[in-house]
Design a protein around this motif. Structure first.
Motif, short mmCIF file in Angstrom:
data_model
loop_
_atom_site.label_atom_id
_atom_site.label_comp_id
_atom_site.label_asym_id
_atom_site.label_seq_id
_atom_site.Cartn_x
_atom_site.Cartn_y
_atom_site.Cartn_z
N GLN A 211 43.58 36.00 35.98
CA GLN A 211 43.20 37.39 35.63
C GLN A 211 41.77 37.67 36.10
O GLN A 211 41.46 38.75 36.59
CB GLN A 211 43.26 37.65 34.12
N ASN A 214 41.86 38.15 39.77
CA ASN A 214 42.48 39.44 40.10
C ASN A 214 41.49 40.57 39.93
O ASN A 214 41.38 41.45 40.78
CB ASN A 214 43.67 39.71 39.17
N SER A 215 40.75 40.55 38.83
CA SER A 215 39.83 41.68 38.64
C SER A 215 38.67 41.62 39.63
O SER A 215 38.12 42.64 40.02
CB SER A 215 39.32 41.76 37.20
N THR A 218 40.61 42.62 43.25
CA THR A 218 41.39 43.86 43.39
C THR A 218 40.53 44.94 44.05
O THR A 218 39.47 45.30 43.52
CB THR A 218 41.87 44.35 42.02
N ASP A 220 38.97 48.37 45.24
CA ASP A 220 38.89 49.78 44.88
C ASP A 220 38.45 50.48 46.16
O ASP A 220 37.26 50.55 46.48
CB ASP A 220 37.85 49.97 43.76
#
Ligand code: PFF
Length: 536
Positions: A211, A214-215, A218, A220
């Motif tokens: 997690q 992933n953050s 990821t 933007d």
């Protein structure tokens, strides 16, 4: 007049190309890689940040690394000597860079001292169940920022580790470029890599790591249209690669004549960025574990960057995980090693300048610089007001001083003295594979524009909002005050006469280029046949 170890003696040299690469990488990899990059990348688009970051790496990182190396390798001196050799009136720029490095070493050593102390704290988890209270309370005895004073009371828990750090780095400096810096980097850098990889491997196997990653990654994509994100990418590259404020110029001045500049610059730049990426992976895996333990999302975590990440968040994780002690030793050990190899590169800028200006021997210059810096460092920063002062000085010196130094260097060397073609030739004369027309284009036009925008935005914001929640007199005195002192100091130091033969120098001829149009020494006698062609 001079002793065998004085500035008039043959110039010190790296013993091998590998030694130089390790020292340059050791300088680049520092606290900024471990605690700055992960947070900056995360808050500026995550995975999408890698695009502006890569663009900045190539257009500013590699470009100015080569610019610095070409200056240092061609003009073979400390920063003030190099700029003076380009034009006698440019000497203050060299001293400004020396001043920036001096300001940085006085607080950078303090953070290294905290890291060293935290290796011990990790073993006993000395922070108990309140790492935040322990760091600012028991350890730093910090005065709240809104009540920042001029001085604070001494803090022995910081003072003694700091004295130990200064004793160690002064010894390394006194042992010289090859005997001290090169040997130390040859041992410390591989050790750092092994420890850090060990830490990251443990981190990615923690529950919740996925997690976290992933953050972090990821993307933007909308961040790419935000100019601030691009500015942050350039700022990170600048800070991280240690370019344009004296370090790489000084290090390159110890390269032997035969060198392979351009390919090496890619090796150093990419090694530094790979380490940075590795740090991002390690830090965000760890943050993922922490968020999972607390049952919250990674985005809700606080303290994901800077000293708080290292000295509060990591201790929290160390307490939570099985085998946390070893993890703590690896993390703080890495932080200490990364910090020390950068610290010595910053000190070398100051020592080399003092050594050449005053024609003092290597040992004497190292001890003098070590003593003065250690006094300033302990007096200013090992007090209950230390972190406040450090925070403000760092913000102004780094975000304004370093960027201003880069812009002024480009303006003076490229626009006023018109040395860019000469430096370009020098790079290509000293590279197995040279660089094309893109190099002068980015060095002289595109990147300086980005830097100027960056500087203007920073100054505007600081003038409008101040910095942090410090009282404005505090920001004025220690932020703007440090910059003012640096400018004044550089003028004063330039007025002191040189005791070494700084002007008796002529850069080597370049194949396929007549170097004479670029030469205007203030003392034509210096160029007579009796003057050495160049000091080795
Ligand atoms: N590049 C190193 C780091 O990332 O920590 C060294 C350094 C750069 C230290 C800039 C201090 C600084 F202001």
């Amino acid at each position: 007049m001079s002793t065998s170890s004085s500035a008039s003696a043959p110039r010190e040299q790296w013993q091998s190309q590998m030694g130089f690469i390790l020292a340059a990488v050791g300088s680049a990899i520092g606290l900024g890689n471990i605690w700055r990059f992960p947070g900056v990348a995360y808050t500026n688009g995550g995975g999408a940040f890698l695009i502006p970051y890569l663009v900045a790496l190539l257009t500013a990182g590699v470009v100015y690394l080569l610019f610095d190396w070409a200056l240092g390798h061609r003009y073979r001196g400390s920063a003030p000597a190099i700029f003076r050799r380009i034009h006698p009136r440019f000497e203050p720029l060299g001293w400004f860079q020396v001043g920036i490095c001096f300001a940085i070493i006085t607080y950078y050593a303090v953070i290294v001292a905290w890291s060293v102390r935290y290796i011990g704290f990790s073993m006993s988890r000395a922070w108990g169940d309140d790492p935040a209270g322990f760091f600012t309370g028991d350890f730093l005895r910090l005065i709240p920022s809104a009540d920042a004073h001029i001085t604070g009371s001494p803090v022995p828990g910081v003072f003694w580790p700091l004295v130990a750090v200064w004793a160690f780095v002064t010894l390394i400096m006194a042992l010289g470029v090859a005997g001290g810096l090169e040997k130390m980097n040859k041992i410390f850098l591989p050790t750092l890599l092994v420890m850090f990889v060990g830490m990251v491997v443990r981190a990615v196997t923690l529950p919740g790591a996925v997690q976290g990653l992933n953050s972090f990654f990821t993307p933007d994509w909308s961040a790419l249209t935000d100019p601030q994100v691009w500015v942050q990418a350039y700022a990170q590259i600048f800070f991280s690669l240690s370019v344009m404020f004296g370090i790489m110029v000084t290090y390159a001045s110890y390269l032997p004549r035969r060198a392979n500049l351009a390919p090496t610059s890619f090796v150093v730049a990419f090694s530094n960025s790979s380490f940075e990426l590795l740090a991002g992976i390690g830090v965000f895996s760890t943050l993922g574990f922490m968020a999972a333990r607390q049952g919250i999302a990674v985005s809700e975590l606080e303290g994901i960057t800077g000293p708080i990440l290292s000295f509060v968040t990591f201790p929290q994780v160390i307490s939570l995980m099985p085998g946390g002690q070893l993890f703590g030793v690896l993390f703080f050990g890495s932080l200490s090693l990364a910090g020390i190899t950068s610290l010595v590169s910053l000190i070398q800028v100051v020592t080399a300048a003092v050594q050449e200006k005053f024609d003092t021997g290597r040992t004497a210059s190292s001890v003098a610089v070590g003593l003065v810096a250690a006094l300033a460092s302990t007096w200013l920063y090992s007090t209950s007001n230390g972190l406040n002062m450090l925070d403000v000085v760092d913000n102004y010196v780094n975000n304004i001083g370093v960027v201003a130094s880069a812009i002024v260097t480009v303006v003076l060397v490229v626009l006023v003295a018109r040395r860019l073609p000469e430096l370009h030739h020098h790079i290509n004369d000293h590279s197995a594979q040279g660089v094309g027309k893109w190099w002068p284009l980015f060095a002289a036009v595109i990147t300086p524009i980005v830097l100027a925008v960056m500087l203007a935005l920073t100054i505007l914001e600081l003038l409008q909002k101040g910095y942090g929640d410090y009282p404005s007199w505090f920001n004025n005195a220690f932020g703007w005050g440090s910059l003012g002192t640096l400018i004044l100091g550089s003028i004063i130091f330039s007025l002191i006469p040189w005791r070494s033969s700084v002007d008796h120098f002529r850069p080597a001829e370049l194949a396929g280029m007549d170097p004479h149009p670029y030469e205007h020494h203030q003392n034509p006698d210096a160029l007579t046949a009796t003057a050495p062609q160049e000091t080795r």
